[in-house]
Write an enzyme that holds these catalytic residues in place. Structure first.
Site, short mmCIF file in Angstrom:
data_model
loop_
_atom_site.label_atom_id
_atom_site.label_comp_id
_atom_site.label_asym_id
_atom_site.label_seq_id
_atom_site.Cartn_x
_atom_site.Cartn_y
_atom_site.Cartn_z
N GLU A 73 13.43 -10.37 -14.04
CA GLU A 73 13.27 -9.34 -15.08
C GLU A 73 14.46 -9.27 -16.03
O GLU A 73 14.44 -8.46 -16.95
CB GLU A 73 13.07 -7.93 -14.47
CG GLU A 73 11.91 -7.78 -13.53
CD GLU A 73 11.83 -6.38 -12.92
OE1 GLU A 73 12.60 -5.48 -13.33
OE2 GLU A 73 10.98 -6.19 -12.03
N GLY A 74 15.50 -10.07 -15.81
CA GLY A 74 16.71 -9.94 -16.60
C GLY A 74 17.69 -8.95 -16.00
O GLY A 74 18.69 -8.58 -16.65
#
Length: 349
Positions: A316-317
């Site tokens: 997701e970062g």
């Protein structure tokens, strides 16, 4: 496909002045460790002795993988679109970390097998509703891959025009650790076994099944004459979210933006972009060491030392968002910390 991007390495003419400024801060030389390396890198990217960040963005690219239906993940494919809904509702880890750190967040549908319609906060860049099953055929055509790369590049060009000079990368796509494993094997030479991990939480039997399926995909590719050309490997095994990240990274490097590279899947995109255009590496800050085993092969191949090692494997970062305050701290010490001369502190002889 990468010939559409005009990418050059940062001019090194400012390197000595930046290093002098760092060394003259009120501290022993090298005492701020990796923050000094980051400060110098950002200064060279921006060609400034006083760099600053404007309009920092996290881009989360989502896409589905045809091979996910064959059982390479512990989760069903529907989780991809369900997690995109969670992003849009503000309920995921990346939302919490982006809010905490004042990072703008954009969710990009690169190729999810779901029709979201027009939604606030969602950018529709869908190439197709998921890739093909690379156990049977290439995941995408060369044309689809080129489209994904081109669209990714446009995102970062447009962000740059609007004042953004730092971008972090994240992803969502059930099955994308499997795709990243195949890409990493082909582009690093590490054994496939060393590149395959548990992804979203496979048990031992699931891990063995995943490795067997990826061996099958690799054998099909090699039997068809498949080589280790990065563009071909990307089209053969990648997801639309990975290909679009490659394009976004090429666009960010062209626009001379600092890039925050997350973990294993984002790392596979960075590895591909750097194999296509080596100068891309000069714009990358590697944010964390993923618990996925294949990430070690990526980092070793790129000679990269990440800022954090927290045992993360979420995607997701999240690792990039968590590392952003450290990157900001590197710029802040460069700009705000006193020098020996200005503070009236004696330097060593």
């Amino acid at each position: 496909m990468h010939s559409k991007f005009n990418i050059s390495a940062p001019d090194q003419g400012l390197a000595a002045a930046l290093q002098h400024k760092i060394d003259q801060k009120t501290k022993p030389r090298g005492a701020l460790g990796q923050l000094e390396t980051v400060a110098k890198k950002v200064g060279l990217i921006q060609q400034r002795l006083d760099p600053e960040f404007g309009q920092p963005y996290m881009l989360v690219f989502a896409g589905d993988h045809g091979a996910a239906r064959a059982g390479v993940s512990a989760y069903p494919q529907d989780v991809t679109w369900q997690m995109v809904e969670n992003f849009l509702a503000g309920g995921a880890a990346i939302n919490a970390f982006a809010r905490q750190n004042d990072l703008h967040l954009a969710i990009i549908d690169a190729g999810v097998a779901h029709d979201f319609g027009k939604r606030p906060g969602l950018i529709n860049a869908k190439v197709a509703s998921g890739t093909a099953n690379y156990l049977e055929e290439p995941a995408m055509s060369a044309e689809q891959c080129a489209t994904a790369i081109e669209r990714g590049g446009e995102f970062c060009r447009n962000l740059s025009l609007n004042g953004c000079n730092l971008v972090g990368f994240g992803e969502m796509g059930i099955g994308n650790t499997a795709a990243a494993s195949l890409i990493t094997h082909c582009l690093t030479g590490a054994t496939l076994a060393d590149c395959v991990g548990r992804g979203t939480g496979l048990d031992d039997a699931g891990l063995a099944r995943k490795q067997g399926l990826l061996e099958q995909a690799l054998q099909r590719y090699r039997a068809a004459g498949g080589d280790n050309d990065p563009a071909r490997v990307l089209a053969e095994f990648g997801g639309f979210e990975i290909a679009m990240m490659v394009g976004a990274m090429l666009g960010a490097a062209e626009a001379k933006m600092t890039m925050l590279i997350d973990g294993f899947i984002v790392g596979a995109a960075a590895l591909t972009a750097i194999r296509l255009v080596p100068a891309v590496a000069d714009y990358c800050v590697f944010c964390h060491r993923s618990a996925e085993p294949g990430h070690a092969a990526q980092l070793q191949a790129l000679g990269a030392e990440p800022l954090l090692d927290l045992g993360l494997r979420l995607g997701e970062g999240t690792g990039a968002a968590l590392a952003y305050p450290l990157v900001l701290a590197a710029v802040n010490f460069l700009n705000e910390m006193a020098s020996f001369e200005s503070a009236g502190v004696s330097d060593k002889d």
